[in-house]
Design a protein around this motif. Structure first.
Motif, PDB file in Angstrom:
ATOM      1  N   LEU A 213     -60.946  66.958  42.327  1.00 15.26           N
ATOM      2  CA  LEU A 213     -60.253  67.040  41.049  1.00 15.26           C
ATOM      3  C   LEU A 213     -60.833  66.097  40.008  1.00 15.26           C
ATOM      4  N   VAL A 214     -61.461  65.029  40.482  1.00 16.63           N
ATOM      5  CA  VAL A 214     -61.916  64.039  39.517  1.00 16.63           C
ATOM      6  C   VAL A 214     -63.247  64.463  38.907  1.00 16.63           C
ATOM      7  N   ASP A 215     -63.496  63.960  37.712  1.00 14.94           N
ATOM      8  CA  ASP A 215     -64.724  64.317  37.012  1.00 14.94           C
ATOM      9  C   ASP A 215     -65.869  63.391  37.383  1.00 14.94           C
ATOM     10  N   THR A 216     -65.551  62.140  37.551  1.00 12.77           N
ATOM     11  CA  THR A 216     -66.582  61.167  37.891  1.00 12.77           C
ATOM     12  C   THR A 216     -66.129  60.398  39.116  1.00 12.77           C
ATOM     13  N   TRP A 217     -67.007  60.285  40.068  1.00 15.23           N
ATOM     14  CA  TRP A 217     -66.650  59.581  41.294  1.00 15.23           C
ATOM     15  C   TRP A 217     -67.659  58.477  41.516  1.00 15.23           C
ATOM     16  N   ILE A 218     -67.181  57.276  41.428  1.00 15.09           N
ATOM     17  CA  ILE A 218     -68.020  56.102  41.666  1.00 15.09           C
ATOM     18  C   ILE A 218     -67.659  55.555  43.037  1.00 15.09           C
TER      19      ILE A 218
ATOM     20  N   ALA B  40     -58.441  58.816  32.703  1.00 15.03           N
ATOM     21  CA  ALA B  40     -57.733  58.311  33.879  1.00 15.03           C
ATOM     22  C   ALA B  40     -58.719  57.620  34.803  1.00 15.03           C
ATOM     23  N   VAL B  41     -58.381  56.419  35.197  1.00 15.93           N
ATOM     24  CA  VAL B  41     -59.201  55.699  36.159  1.00 15.93           C
ATOM     25  C   VAL B  41     -58.317  55.397  37.348  1.00 15.93           C
ATOM     26  N   MET B  42     -58.715  55.889  38.507  1.00 16.82           N
ATOM     27  CA  MET B  42     -57.919  55.511  39.661  1.00 16.82           C
ATOM     28  C   MET B  42     -58.818  54.985  40.751  1.00 16.82           C
ATOM     29  N   THR B  43     -58.276  54.042  41.459  1.00 17.19           N
ATOM     30  CA  THR B  43     -59.038  53.479  42.552  1.00 17.19           C
ATOM     31  C   THR B  43     -58.409  53.954  43.846  1.00 17.19           C
ATOM     32  N   THR B  44     -59.245  54.218  44.818  1.00 20.47           N
ATOM     33  CA  THR B  44     -58.702  54.594  46.115  1.00 20.47           C
ATOM     34  C   THR B  44     -59.427  53.815  47.193  1.00 20.47           C
ATOM     35  N   LEU B  45     -58.676  53.533  48.215  1.00 21.36           N
ATOM     36  CA  LEU B  45     -59.216  52.739  49.307  1.00 21.36           C
ATOM     37  C   LEU B  45     -59.760  53.666  50.376  1.00 21.36           C
ATOM     38  N   MET B  46     -60.936  53.329  50.865  1.00 16.70           N
ATOM     39  CA  MET B  46     -61.469  54.071  51.993  1.00 16.70           C
ATOM     40  C   MET B  46     -61.597  53.109  53.150  1.00 16.70           C
TER      41      MET B  46
ATOM     42  N   SER C  71     -63.865  54.649  44.393  1.00 15.05           N
ATOM     43  CA  SER C  71     -63.413  54.498  45.768  1.00 15.05           C
ATOM     44  C   SER C  71     -64.297  53.495  46.486  1.00 15.05           C
ATOM     45  N   GLY C  72     -63.763  52.970  47.534  1.00 14.77           N
ATOM     46  CA  GLY C  72     -64.512  51.988  48.294  1.00 14.77           C
ATOM     47  C   GLY C  72     -63.607  51.309  49.287  1.00 14.77           C
ATOM     48  N   SER C  73     -64.201  50.627  50.234  1.00 17.24           N
ATOM     49  CA  SER C  73     -63.378  49.928  51.208  1.00 17.24           C
ATOM     50  C   SER C  73     -62.879  48.625  50.582  1.00 17.24           C
ATOM     51  N   ALA C  74     -62.126  47.882  51.353  1.00 24.77           N
ATOM     52  CA  ALA C  74     -61.477  46.689  50.825  1.00 24.77           C
ATOM     53  C   ALA C  74     -62.504  45.698  50.283  1.00 24.77           C
ATOM     54  N   GLY C  75     -62.211  45.137  49.127  1.00 29.56           N
ATOM     55  CA  GLY C  75     -63.049  44.075  48.587  1.00 29.56           C
ATOM     56  C   GLY C  75     -64.382  44.531  48.032  1.00 29.56           C
ATOM     57  N   THR C  76     -64.477  45.790  47.668  1.00 30.98           N
ATOM     58  CA  THR C  76     -65.746  46.242  47.118  1.00 30.98           C
ATOM     59  C   THR C  76     -65.781  46.139  45.604  1.00 30.98           C
ATOM     60  N   GLY C  77     -64.651  45.787  45.003  1.00 36.46           N
ATOM     61  CA  GLY C  77     -64.658  45.589  43.552  1.00 36.46           C
ATOM     62  C   GLY C  77     -64.120  46.767  42.766  1.00 36.46           C
ATOM     63  N   LYS C  78     -63.289  47.557  43.408  1.00 35.66           N
ATOM     64  CA  LYS C  78     -62.728  48.734  42.735  1.00 35.66           C
ATOM     65  C   LYS C  78     -61.902  48.317  41.525  1.00 35.66           C
ATOM     66  N   THR C  79     -61.016  47.344  41.771  1.00 38.30           N
ATOM     67  CA  THR C  79     -60.139  46.901  40.692  1.00 38.30           C
ATOM     68  C   THR C  79     -60.954  46.312  39.551  1.00 38.30           C
ATOM     69  N   SER C  80     -62.045  45.625  39.911  1.00 37.45           N
ATOM     70  CA  SER C  80     -62.868  45.004  38.871  1.00 37.45           C
ATOM     71  C   SER C  80     -63.488  46.045  37.958  1.00 37.45           C
ATOM     72  N   ILE C  81     -63.954  47.150  38.544  1.00 40.46           N
ATOM     73  CA  ILE C  81     -64.527  48.219  37.718  1.00 40.46           C
ATOM     74  C   ILE C  81     -63.445  48.800  36.820  1.00 40.46           C
ATOM     75  N   ALA C  82     -62.284  49.040  37.432  1.00 40.21           N
ATOM     76  CA  ALA C  82     -61.175  49.602  36.659  1.00 40.21           C
ATOM     77  C   ALA C  82     -60.784  48.652  35.532  1.00 40.21           C
ATOM     78  N   ALA C  83     -60.706  47.364  35.844  1.00 35.15           N
ATOM     79  CA  ALA C  83     -60.330  46.371  34.835  1.00 35.15           C
ATOM     80  C   ALA C  83     -61.379  46.295  33.745  1.00 35.15           C
TER      81      ALA C  83
ATOM     82  N   VAL D 139     -55.030  53.268  34.041  1.00 34.51           N
ATOM     83  CA  VAL D 139     -55.607  52.863  35.317  1.00 34.51           C
ATOM     84  C   VAL D 139     -54.522  52.945  36.383  1.00 34.51           C
ATOM     85  N   LEU D 140     -54.843  53.570  37.475  1.00 38.68           N
ATOM     86  CA  LEU D 140     -53.929  53.633  38.616  1.00 38.68           C
ATOM     87  C   LEU D 140     -54.605  52.920  39.768  1.00 38.68           C
ATOM     88  N   ASP D 141     -54.100  51.729  40.083  1.00 33.98           N
ATOM     89  CA  ASP D 141     -54.763  50.891  41.070  1.00 33.98           C
ATOM     90  C   ASP D 141     -53.755  50.450  42.119  1.00 33.98           C
ATOM     91  N   ALA D 142     -53.772  50.891  43.353  1.00 34.41           N
ATOM     92  CA  ALA D 142     -54.705  51.822  43.895  1.00 34.41           C
ATOM     93  C   ALA D 142     -53.925  53.008  44.448  1.00 34.41           C
TER      94      ALA D 142
END
Lengths: 113, 578
Positions: free
Chosen positions: B434-439, B413-419, B290-302, B379-382
């Motif tokens: 619900l998630v096991d790991t939260w970055i 499962a890797v999902m990104t969410t916007l904050m 999770s992270g706000s816009a442009g923090t690189g969520k998709t990059s981690i997922a990718a 990957v579920l983005d976002a």
């Protein structure tokens, strides 16, 4: 309909115009009381109201189940007027003569025309 | 349950466990058989009631077609609403070839065109025509399944409904007596009643309600098993979809929490992040970035997707914000060649605007993609994009179902969410529990720069690092660098670089000082040694001097004695002088 195996009877005079001829098909299910009543009632209606201008084909669906699909038969007995067009159907044992005539729109040859 | 053990008329029904219970006929409808624990009651009628356009007819047709194709049970369809051509056309797009099945003698379709004008009543009647047609159809194909769609039309079309009602009662007895598994569709009434004409009074074994709602301009279809005599069944409202493969019922949590937990760790593709997570994330676990816009969520997922492909595993990347080519281009700029993996068939990028479909469609899509590609990572983005579609609760429920779906199959499962607000450690889609790991990724602004920070907020079953790292997107992929704690908090970007340089200089100064100290120390030690050696030498010299002195004095004494002796002798022998 040649494939029909049920009995058929007619009273068609040669001098009757084609447009005045009435072709009927009665669908019944074996010798069920309702079917027997319908056959009797139809004979009477034709004799009394359509002398010389009718032909009736009686189809027993127990013997020819596939024929039920041809004329979209659900209820038994069903009487189908195939001529004059359009095709008309009425259901029941035909005990209400007035409704039979109204349903077939055969009150008189003039009305039919 | 034994498929071959067809119940004979009047015989007690027993299932595999030996307990009396309804035998079931699998419908083959994805998800429905799971919800009902095996399908509809075998040899009995099931009512499928629903509003117009809710998919009743399709349910019936799929039950028949899958019965024929998957279970070898021929079927009969009595259609009261549509013509055979219409039916065939409507389901051809779903891959159901009705004309072929009819030709092969496995399916019999009898369409009833009911024109109320045809039903002028002229005396008593019954529905033998219907019975005769049904009986001949069943006989023609040796049917085991029958669908009546929608038989209650008869009640509206025929003049004497009391006759029709008693005839329908006879019809259902007739069907039961022949052990036919029947699906009857019914039109949902306006009020509380299940069907417009109360057809449910004839069906006491199983009733399924379908519903079609449009909310916020998004249509959602739902299915509920209203009753199922003698059987455990899910009572939830299950979303279902009409997809290219027919009906897909999406069980909410049909899998439960019984999935096997893997001990294998998989790399995130960022070595430093793996290190923070104690070696990577567990296979089959869920990771939220999770992270706000442009923090690189998709990059981690990718990066995680890339790492999985490098291990030769299949990956499904669902992008709700970018097209596949856009994603490939953007990720290529940080050294992640997603296109290459797509070409090799390991990676499937599926882009769809979630607003284009409902949430349930989304779920079904995930399910379908998972079934088609059998990935080890999805990957579920976002996820937050889903929030635009439904309410927050709806979205959370969909996400948790997504996670269940994937977890149940051991898929990571890797999902990104916007904050939206950084401070808020609450994700937009509230599934953090619900998630096991939260970055968590966070922008850090200082010195006119924005830099990215990475935290591991939680990682179940892992002694994860509590440290913040700076997250850098280089052209060789995402990297993590340690951050510096300056007087004003964490230092990132150029301040970190400056701090690093400063620390390098500091280190050089310190090194010089240390070496000087060491040299001084050694000098001092050498001097001390010299001093002590000098003292030893001095002592030795002193000792030697003493020795010599002693020797000399001894010698002198000896010489004196000799002199004395000689003097004494000389007194005796004068004249001898040396």
């Amino acid at each position: 309909m040649n494939e029909a195996t049920g009995e058929s009877y007619s009273d068609l005079r040669d001098d009757v115009a084609d447009v005045d001829k009435v072709l009927l098909r009665l669908y019944i299910a074996g010798q069920a009381p309702r079917s027997v009543r319908a056959m009797e009632n139809l004979r009477r209606v034709c004799r009394d109201h359509l002398p010389g201008r009718y032909r009736v084909e009686v189809i027993d669906l127990l013997e020819n189940p596939s024929l039920a699909r041809r004329d979209e038969i659900v209820a038994v007995p069903t009487l189908v007027r195939t001529l004059p067009s359009p095709v008309r159907k009425i259901i029941g044992d035909l005990s209400d003569t007035e409704r039979v005539l109204a349903g077939l729109q055969l009150a008189s040859p003039e009305v039919a025309r | 349950m034994n498929e071959d053990e067809r119940p004979e008329r009047g015989e007690a029904r027993r299932n595999a466990s030996g307990l009396a219970g309804p035998l079931k006929a699998p419908t083959g409808i994805t998800g429905f058989d799971e919800v009902t624990g095996g399908g509809v009651p075998r040899g009995r009628p099931t009512l499928v009631a629903g509003t117009a356009g809710s998919g009743k007819t399709l349910f019936g047709l799929e039950f028949l077609v899958r019965g024929i194709v998957e279970h070898g049970e021929p079927g009969v369809l009595l259609a009261f609403e549509e013509s055979e051509d219409d039916l065939a056309t409507n389901v051809a797009s779903l891959g159901f070839d009705l004309p072929r099945l009819v030709e092969e003698g496995k399916l019999f379709i009898d369409c009833f065109r009911l024109d109320p004008a045809d039903f002028l009543e002229t005396g008593s009647f019954d529905l033998d025509g219907l019975f005769i047609r049904l009986a001949s159809a069943v006989e023609a194909v040796g049917a085991k399944r029958v669908v009546l769609d929608t038989v209650e039309i008869l009640l509206g079309a025929l003049p004497d409904s009391s006759v029709v009602r008693s005839e329908l009662g006879r019809l259902f007895r007739w069907l039961k007596d022949r052990g036919l598994t029947v699906v009857i569709t019914g039109e949902r009434g306006g009020g509380d009643e299940l069907t417009r004409f109360g057809i449910e009074e004839y069906v006491s074994d199983c009733v399924v309600a379908l519903d079609h709602r449009v909310r916020n301009g998004i249509s959602t279809r739902r299915l509920r098993v209203v009753k199922y005599r003698g059987s455990v069944h899910g009572t939830n409202e299950y979303p279902f979809l009409v997809t290219a493969d027919g009906i897909v019922v999406v069980p909410i949590t049909s899998l439960g929490l019984t999935h096997e937990a893997s001990h294998e760790r998989v790399s995130t593709g960022v070595p430093a992040l793996d290190a923070m997570l104690g070696g990577g994330v567990f296979r089959g676990s869920s990771v939220m970035v999770s992270g706000s816009a442009g923090t690189g969520k998709t990059s981690i997922a990718a990066s995680m997707a890339h790492a999985a492909c490098e291990r030769g595993e299949r990956v499904v990347f669902l992008s709700f914000e970018e097209s596949p080519s856009q994603l490939a281009r953007n990720m290529a700029s940080i050294g992640l060649d997603l296109e290459g993996w797509s070409d090799r068939g390991l990676l499937v990028v599926h882009s769809v605007r979630p607003t284009a479909f409902g949430l349930e469609e989304h779920l079904a899509q995930v399910q379908r993609l998972v079934e088609q590609h059998d990935p080890s990572l999805v990957v579920l983005d976002a996820m937050a994009s889903l929030g635009h579609v439904g309410s927050r609760d709806d979205t959370s429920s969909v996400v948790s179902r997504d996670l269940d779906l994937l977890k149940g199959r051991g898929i990571t499962a890797v999902m990104t969410t916007l904050m939206h607000r950084q401070e808020e450690e609450v994700s937009q889609v509230d599934v953090s529990s619900l998630v096991d790991t939260w970055i968590l990724l966070r922008n850090h602004e200082s010195n006119g720069e924005r830099n990215r920070l990475l935290f591991v907020i939680k990682s179940r079953g892992t002694a994860h690092s509590n440290q913040v790292r700076e997250f850098v997107l280089s052209d060789t992929g995402p990297e993590l660098v340690p951050v510096f704690l300056g007087p004003d908090g964490v230092l990132t970007g150029s301040s970190r670089a400056a701090q690093e340089a400063q620390e390098r200089r500091d280190r050089q100064v310190e090194e010089a000082a240390r070496r000087r100290r060491e040299l001084e120390h050694r000098t001092r030690r050498a001097e001390t040694e010299i001093e002590s050696m000098r003292r030893v030498l001095q002592a030795e010299r002193a000792e030697l001097d003493q020795l010599l002195e002693a020797e000399r004095s001894a010698h002198e004494q000896a010489g004196g004695r000799a002199e004395q002796a000689r003097l004494r002798q000389g007194r005796g022998t004068r004249g001898v002088t040396p």
